[in-house]
Scaffold this active site. Structure first.
Site, PDB file in Angstrom:
ATOM      1  CD  GLU A  15      -1.127 -11.502   7.800  1.00 23.36           C
ATOM      2  OE1 GLU A  15      -0.525 -10.416   7.824  1.00 23.36           O
ATOM      3  OE2 GLU A  15      -2.346 -11.604   7.606  1.00 23.36           O
ATOM      4  CB  SER A 167       1.978 -11.027   5.145  1.00 21.57           C
ATOM      5  OG  SER A 167       2.056 -10.486   6.438  1.00 21.57           O
ATOM      6  CG  ASP A 282       1.245  -0.331   1.994  1.00 18.40           C
ATOM      7  OD1 ASP A 282       1.879   0.372   2.808  1.00 18.40           O
ATOM      8  OD2 ASP A 282       1.051  -1.546   2.153  1.00 18.40           O
ATOM      9  CG  ASN A 298      -1.116  -3.512   7.884  1.00 18.49           C
ATOM     10  OD1 ASN A 298      -1.552  -3.655   9.024  1.00 18.49           O
ATOM     11  ND2 ASN A 298      -0.319  -4.392   7.306  1.00 18.49           N
ATOM     12  CB  SER A 307       8.291  -3.114  10.739  1.00 22.67           C
ATOM     13  OG  SER A 307       8.255  -4.505  10.945  1.00 22.67           O
TER      14      SER A 307
END
Length: 333
Positions: A15, A167, A282, A298, A307
């Site tokens: 990442e 990710s 999410d 996150n 983003s």
């Protein structure tokens, strides 16, 4: 006198590539009239300050200081834009706590906890109006019997993911029983994810991502949601970072009741996990039932121009420059 900001990027996982893109964007948006910004690259080979000519200067780890032209530079605050370990799992936060340097993200305990998807779900499971998919958490010593454990407790299809990854690296959707073993191996073997695997029953519904932050006045601010529609089987690494594979709608098409419900849930998640700074939640809105299902949180969300959080900041009517200033000022309180 300007505030000295250490903009921390890099990392020890795959990442890191995303971290560099995020920190580049954040650097471009930070208010240079208010802040002196130092880009600090944290890698397995060392910690360095990189100047605009790409010259590297080592960071003194005793106090996170820097020697430039025989002058010692110390920082007022760390702005952490480092995805994965050690910037998202609490290690860096614990170090900053020990040396007394404020930072923009969640604290060490919250960061460590939220990197563990299974533990996070357990803490959030009783929040009103929030649902969590049936799941099995597998540790390293479960590996030999992992297939039978999953099949005895869950119904196909499954999502298989590293329990401490990001990710969507190492993640698979399993529709047929014969695919399970390969998906488990892929998740177990994902680099720097702790050899733990979370397997969840599939939830059929629309997928959303929504940010929340605490501003310099101490107020919780929920940003508009983004709906994610992808041509892939799910929102995997390629869907996240290859243009054209995903449609992102910001603000999402949610009715007023759904918007209010999402805001209530997300605020409770933020409070329950003792979050700080900005985080992104999410979730699925399940077809037919209209239930909100938690996917993950996150604590160091991506910050490229494309983003979710920057999209949502703009949809909220705020400039990224002002948003990042709010995060810095809130961290300094």
């Amino acid at each position: 006198m300007k505030t000295k900001v250490a903009l921390v990027t890099g990392g020890y996982t795959g990442e890191a590539e995303v971290s560099y893109k995020s920190s580049k964007f954040v650097y471009s948006q930070l208010d240079k009239d208010k802040y002196d910004i130092y880009l600090i690259d944290i890698t397995p080979s060392g910690w360095f300050y990189k100047d605009e000519d790409d010259n590297q200067y080592p960071i003194e780890k005793d106090d996170f200081s820097l020697l430039l032209n025989n002058v010692k530079v110390t920082f007022d605050v760390a702005f952490i834009i480092l995805h994965g370990t050690p910037g998202e799992d609490g290690r860096l936060q614990g170090y900053f706590d020990m040396i007394g340097l404020p930072y923009t993200s969640c604290n060490a305990l919250t960061s460590s906890l939220t990197m563990n998807k299974g533990y996070t779900k357990a803490i959030l499971a009783d929040i009103p109006e929030l649902y969590v998919a049936q799941s099995v958490l597998l540790f390293e010593n479960h590996r030999e019997q992992a297939v039978s454990l999953v099949e005895s407790k869950l119904a196909l299809p499954y999502f298989v993911k590293p329990n401490a990854g990001g990710s969507s690296i190492g993640m698979s959707k399993v529709k047929f029983a014969e695919e399970l073993k390969g998906a488990l191996d892929k998740a177990y073997d994902a680099e720097n994810t702790g050899t733990q695997v979370l397997v969840e029953e599939f939830v059929s519904g629309r997928e959303f991502s929504q940010g929340i932050f605490r501003n310099a006045k101490g107020e919780l601010v929920v940003l508009p949601a983004t709906e994610v529609r992808t041509t892939r089987e799910f929102f995997d690494f390629e869907a996240k970072y290859i243009p054209g594979l995903t449609e992102e709608i910001t603000p999402a098409d949610l009715n007023q009741e759904q918007q209010y419900r999402a805001a209530r849930i997300i605020k409770e998640i933020y409070i329950r996990l003792n979050c700080k700074g900005m985080v992104r939640v999410d979730f699925f809105l399940e077809n037919d039932t209209d239930k909100f299902y938690f996917i993950e949180i996150n604590t160091i969300p991506g910050q490229t121009a494309q983003s979710f959080i920057p999209q949502q900041v703009r949809a909220f009517g705020m400039k990224e420059t002002d948003f990042y200033s709010e995060l810095i000022e809130a961290a300094l309180l």
